[in-house]
Design an enzyme around this catalytic site. Structure first.
Site, short mmCIF file in Angstrom:
data_model
loop_
_atom_site.label_atom_id
_atom_site.label_comp_id
_atom_site.label_asym_id
_atom_site.label_seq_id
_atom_site.Cartn_x
_atom_site.Cartn_y
_atom_site.Cartn_z
N GLU A 94 36.46 34.36 42.21
CA GLU A 94 37.85 33.38 43.44
C GLU A 94 37.60 31.81 42.93
OE1 GLU A 94 36.25 36.29 47.21
OE2 GLU A 94 34.80 34.70 47.15
N CYS A 107 36.06 23.89 42.34
CA CYS A 107 34.24 24.67 42.45
C CYS A 107 35.06 26.29 41.21
CB CYS A 107 33.64 25.65 43.41
SG CYS A 107 32.69 26.19 43.31
N CYS A 114 27.33 38.84 38.98
CA CYS A 114 26.26 37.75 38.41
C CYS A 114 25.19 38.24 37.87
CB CYS A 114 25.74 36.45 39.74
SG CYS A 114 24.90 35.06 39.29
N CYS A 118 19.25 35.91 42.61
CA CYS A 118 18.86 35.43 44.72
C CYS A 118 19.07 35.84 45.42
CB CYS A 118 19.68 33.39 44.27
SG CYS A 118 19.49 32.99 42.58
N CYS A 121 22.12 34.49 48.65
CA CYS A 121 23.11 34.43 48.10
C CYS A 121 24.28 35.49 47.40
CB CYS A 121 23.12 33.80 46.23
SG CYS A 121 24.61 33.56 45.79
N CYS A 339 29.56 27.59 50.02
CA CYS A 339 28.48 27.77 48.79
C CYS A 339 27.62 29.20 49.28
CB CYS A 339 27.49 27.06 48.54
SG CYS A 339 27.30 25.70 48.12
N1 SAH Z 1 24.19 30.22 39.25
C1 SAH Z 1 24.53 28.98 39.68
C2 SAH Z 1 25.81 28.51 39.95
C3 SAH Z 1 26.39 28.90 41.03
S1 SAH Z 1 25.73 28.78 42.73
C4 SAH Z 1 23.07 28.40 40.30
O1 SAH Z 1 22.88 29.01 40.97
O2 SAH Z 1 22.94 27.13 40.33
C5 SAH Z 1 26.03 27.60 43.53
C6 SAH Z 1 24.72 26.97 44.70
O3 SAH Z 1 24.89 27.43 45.84
C7 SAH Z 1 23.74 26.82 44.50
O4 SAH Z 1 22.82 25.93 44.30
C8 SAH Z 1 23.26 28.34 45.76
O5 SAH Z 1 21.80 27.94 44.90
C9 SAH Z 1 23.77 27.81 46.33
N2 SAH Z 1 24.04 28.79 47.73
C10 SAH Z 1 23.78 30.10 47.09
N3 SAH Z 1 23.83 30.84 47.86
C11 SAH Z 1 23.64 30.11 49.22
C12 SAH Z 1 24.06 30.01 50.29
N4 SAH Z 1 24.25 31.52 51.07
N5 SAH Z 1 23.99 29.35 51.63
C13 SAH Z 1 24.27 27.87 50.70
N6 SAH Z 1 23.53 27.43 49.01
C14 SAH Z 1 24.21 28.65 48.59
#
Ligand code: SAH
Length: 347
Positions: A94, A107, A114, A118, A121, A339
């Site tokens: 996406e 974006c 991935c 985390c 996420c 995000c």
């Molecule tokens: N893997 C990379 C890029 C993708 S995530 C990274 O971690 O930076 C993009 C951003 O969204 C990251 O800062 C991540 O921590 C944040 N993120 C992930 N899940 C989220 C959620 N449920 N709510 C808000 N931000 C989130």
């Protein structure tokens, strides 16, 4: 036996020029076709209107163009657009167009699924299927550039690698895609308008610095306390904050480019004084700014956005220490484009 045709975009410009020369044509034809393939984003050889029909047929016999296909486009009430992007092997990623009054940001995704884990996420719940290749990354940007022109009458202004995947775990392809995006033969975009976001892989951050990249770096920090960070981002057990700090110092010494820390404040996790103090301390190591991101729930009760007061505590403490802090409201929540929500619900 059918021979599988090669993706023409795997050829460099020089290789394409050589191909034409060895087929009795002019090297210049290679330049023309290269322009169609990249800056004009042709999906088919027949789109190449200034190339002779016989030449187009010859290309068709030898090559394919593995262009991405935007399968589905969803529009949010706030103008955010999410593309479900079908790759040549059927997998889906996406990408998102995020408009504001002054800019349009793309974006984009760097992996299918991935590599990291985390807990907050949605993308982490998909296992990593594969890395995207450079043209699959480039095509996402091109598709959003076209949508920006169509819906907002202006070209794309910024790119963030904050879609699906960990860009630094697909290092070479991400670098190649960015090279193409900034090259005049691609989109000619300034690298200062591109931000690569990483969960924080120290070795690869140092490599970025050694490679003297010109784009910006963002780090998803979320906690400056090892014990908390490794609970919510388990992979980081292998990368303690002291290593991350060292790599960021290395980055700054080489590039002089400020770092952005992304940070979500969650109830009962990092909404406490020790966490605020630790972040302030961490922010003093390297010139930086902090983006406090709103949490987007992903259907599980474990994580909840902290209260307004807790967020204000962070803002107060950071500002008191002259650290720039911004609160980033979510965009495109109603279409699961915010995000951490990218997880191919439709796929
Ligand atoms: N893997 C990379 C890029 C993708 S995530 C990274 O971690 O930076 C993009 C951003 O969204 C990251 O800062 C991540 O921590 C944040 N993120 C992930 N899940 C989220 C959620 N449920 N709510 C808000 N931000 C989130």
């Amino acid at each position: 036996m059918q021979i599988e045709k090669k993706d023409i975009r795997a050829l460099s410009k020089d290789q394409l020029r050589e191909f034409f020369v060895s087929n009795g044509d002019k090297a210049f034809r290679g330049n023309q076709v290269y322009e169609w393939l990249w800056s004009k984003g042709a999906h088919n050889f027949d789109d190449m209107t200034n190339v002779a029909k016989t030449t187009r047929q010859m290309l068709e016999e030898n090559f394919v163009i593995n262009h991405i296909r935007v399968d589905q486009m969803q529009k949010s009430e706030d103008g955010t657009v999410k593309n479900a992007v079908r790759l040549h092997d059927g997998l889906v990623v996406e990408s998102v167009l995020i408009p504001t009054n002054t800019r349009t940001t793309a974006c984009v995704s760097s992996q299918v699924g991935c590599s990291l884990d985390c807990n907050f996420c949605a993308t982490a719940r998909l296992k990593r299927m594969r890395n995207l290749n450079p043209d699959e990354i480039y095509d996402q940007v091109l598709a959003i550039d076209n949508e920006s022109k169509l819906y907002h009458n202006r070209p794309l202004s910024n790119i963030v690698f904050m879609g699906m995947g960990e860009p630094l775990m697909n290092y070479n392809n991400v670098i190649k895609a960015i090279d193409k995006i900034v090259s005049p033969e691609g989109l000619g975009m300034s690298p200062k308008r591109i931000t690569v976001s990483t969960s924080g892989i120290p070795k690869m951050i140092k490599k970025l610095a050694d490679d003297e990249v010109k784009f910006r770096l963002a780090v998803s920090l979320h906690s400056a306390i090892d014990e908390i960070r490794s609970r919510i981002m388990p992979f980081s057990q292998n990368f303690p904050l002291s290593d991350l700090r060292e790599s960021l110092e290395y980055w700054y010494n080489k590039t002089r480019s400020k770092i952005t820390y992304e940070y979500v404040v969650w109830k009962g996790i990092n909404d406490n004084k020790a966490s605020v103090d630790a972040l302030v301390k961490f922010c003093k190591y390297v010139p930086c700014k902090v983006n406090l991101i709103e949490y987007n729930p992903i259907d599980d009760g474990e994580f909840q956005q902290a209260s307004e007061e807790s967020i204000n505590e962070y803002i107060k403490a950071l500002e008191k220490n002259d650290i720039v802090v911004k609160v980033r409201r979510s965009r495109g929540k109603d279409i699961d484009a915010a995000c951490g929500q990218l997880a191919n619900k439709e796929a």
